[in-house]
Design an enzyme around this catalytic site. Structure first.
Site, short mmCIF file in Angstrom:
data_model
loop_
_atom_site.label_atom_id
_atom_site.label_comp_id
_atom_site.label_asym_id
_atom_site.label_seq_id
_atom_site.Cartn_x
_atom_site.Cartn_y
_atom_site.Cartn_z
N CYS A 365 9.54 8.83 8.84
CA CYS A 365 9.39 9.92 7.68
C CYS A 365 9.24 11.30 8.55
CB CYS A 365 8.34 9.56 6.78
SG CYS A 365 8.23 10.63 5.55
N HIS A 450 9.83 4.28 4.60
CA HIS A 450 8.42 3.60 4.74
C HIS A 450 8.46 2.22 4.52
CE1 HIS A 450 5.91 7.14 5.73
NE2 HIS A 450 6.32 7.67 4.80
#
Length: 526
Positions: A365, A450
């Protein structure tokens, strides 16, 4: 125990609020433990936290962002997490401001004064919620009421301490919620910190008479030693407050569920306990996680820490990368700020040297965004165009709308599931191979996903590639199942409640509500 609990009014399910004398007293763990204990008894139970402040979040199946602790508590309750379980999420962007996520969607950035209220008013451009936190009380009580209509019981988690007298007027997560919903409160105290009796007494004595009438008892957490030595103090506490201690939970390693905030790996305790077990291969694999500012979703590396022979540590100095076989750049709420931090501490140069030497680096991310060539940010930092580390052929543009998704796919020949929480939109312009929604260039990997490392086959395949690139004789264990380890952990939390709490008393509170005649402890609220 099976079937619908007998609620006080008969129309809705029972409720209980788990408050704490301090932050990190164990509210999240106790809430999860009660949820698992009830679920094992056949009770339909759900968790709830009206307002959460955390950079550790999760995306539900309907695309709503909630705190990871509530997602884990839902797993403890064996139910699917929803936005109803955490209607207000505050994601800090600095010491003074947070993004407000309402019912799973971001609604704006607020200063602390703007959100909680106070003299001086709110800052220009803030959302209509500025200085009016109490207006959200109706929203959170509506969510709680909906859950209570759906489930036999709802176990609510408070935040911080219920005796934050400076914030009581607008409180929607502790006594404000308990008063509005008329649910009993159990206060958890961390005896490992010391001063637990004073904390219980002081917390109660700082509440108004109306608030005290809902505080039904106490739970001692993290006790070490012979409980009989504690019993005289518990008797004196009951004499002083008129309230019973409903359990003494022993200190146990490796019980933390997904943390709200803090520099911690929730399964790290369990890994330390099993150090005597040798790695599956001839060598261990060392993972260094850069502890960037505003680090988010650091639980991504829990699945690595659960692997036999994988040693995970958080680092903030360049020299600590020297012996690492894999460096992880985790998510962050401040990508540009984290980039500046990496450069100021010499970590950016150390990571670039690793890449040039063919040593593995993984960005997740915000970490993925930092590894790219260019970042255009007029949303998060408003810094404009900023050069990235230049290790991946990626350009990132921050969009006003946040991406919230639960993608599935394939990488390294294995199925992968994950979730996405980001404003940055990545344009991949090259690379040696696709990697989830990102790419690999040499030994540098990047993705927005994630949670991908919780996919067992994919995690093992990635570790084999890392070990080969690092020249380590490390072999991942063939049978590590992260989901099973998490279930074992949640069962241990349920065992704590079942074996060390007065479950009959807890059940009475959930079923029958607040007992009558709880005495007032002076002086009360100022």
């Amino acid at each position: 125990m099976n079937g619908r609990l007998k609620a006080a009014g008969g129309a809705v399910g029972g409720g209980l609020l788990v408050a704490g004398t301090t932050s990190d007293a164990g509210k999240s763990v106790v809430t999860a433990g009660i949820c698992r204990w009830l679920a094992r008894q056949g009770v339909r139970v759900a968790p709830f936290k009206a307002q959460n402040m955390s950079l550790n979040s999760f995306v539900t199946r309907e695309g709503a962002e909630i705190g990871r602790a509530q997602a884990m508590q839902a797993a403890a309750a064996r139910v699917e997490p929803t936005a109803l379980m955490n209607p207000v999420l505050l994601k800090p962007g600095s010491d003074r401001s947070s993004q407000v996520v309402l019912l799973g969607k971001p609604v704006g950035e607020l200063s602390a004064r703007g959100y909680f209220g106070g003299s001086g008013g709110s800052s220009p451009g803030e959302t209509p919620y500025a200085g009016r936190q109490e207006q959200l009380l109706g929203t959170v009580t509506d969510c709680l009421a909906e859950l209570r209509r759906t489930y036999d019981a709802v176990i609510c988690e408070g935040a911080g301490s219920p005796a934050e007298i400076n914030l009581r007027r607008t409180d929607i997560v502790n006594m404000g919620l308990a008063r509005a919903a008329r649910i009993p409160v159990v206060v958890v105290g961390d005896i490992d910190r010391g001063g637990v009796f004073a904390s219980f007494f002081g917390t109660t004595a700082l509440l108004s008479k109306e608030d005290q009438a809902l505080v039904a008892g106490y739970l001692v957490n993290k006790f070490r030693g012979d409980v009989t030595l504690l019993e005289p103090g518990l008797a004196m506490l009951r004499g002083l407050t008129g309230r019973q201690t409903l359990g003494v939970l022993p200190f146990a390693h490796g019980l933390g569920i997904d943390e709200e905030d803090g520099l911690r790996v929730s399964l790290r305790g369990a890994v330390r306990e099993s150090v005597v077990a040798p790695p599956h291969g001839a060598e261990v694999l060392r993972v260094a996680v850069c502890a960037v500012p505003l680090m988010s979703n650091f639980t991504d590396v829990d699945a690595l820490a659960a692997e036999p022979g994988v040693v995970v540590r958080f680092v903030d100095r360049a020299e600590e990368l020297a012996d690492a076989d894999l460096v992880v750049l985790p998510g962050t709420r401040g990508t540009v700020r984290a980039l500046e931090w990496l450069r100021a501490r010499g970590l950016a140069d150390a990571i670039a040297r690793r890449a040039a030497e063919g040593r593995p680096v993984l960005g997740i991310c915000g970490g993925f965004q930092m590894l790219g060539e260019l970042i255009e940010d007029e949303v998060e930092s408003k810094a404009g165009t900023v050069e990235g580390l230049g290790l991946l052929p990626v350009r990132v543009r921050f969009a006003a709308e946040k991406t919230l998704a639960r993608p599935t796919g394939t990488a390294l020949g294995e199925p992968v599931e994950g979730y996405e929480i980001h404003h940055g939109v990545a344009e991949v312009t090259g690379g040696d191979e696709e990697f989830l929604d990102g790419c690999r260039a040499g030994s540098v990997w990047g993705t927005h996903w994630h949670g991908s490392l919780e996919s067992d086959g994919f995690r093992r395949a990635l570790l084999r590639r890392v070990a080969a690139d690092a020249g380590r004789a490390f072999v991942p264990a063939p049978d590590t199942c992260f989901a099973a380890l998490r279930e074992e952990q949640l069962d241990r939390l349920g065992d704590l409640i079942e074996e060390h709490a007065d479950t009959a008393a807890l059940l009475r509170l959930i079923e029958e509500g607040v007992p009558d005649g709880l005495p007032f402890v002076p002086p009360g609220a100022p």
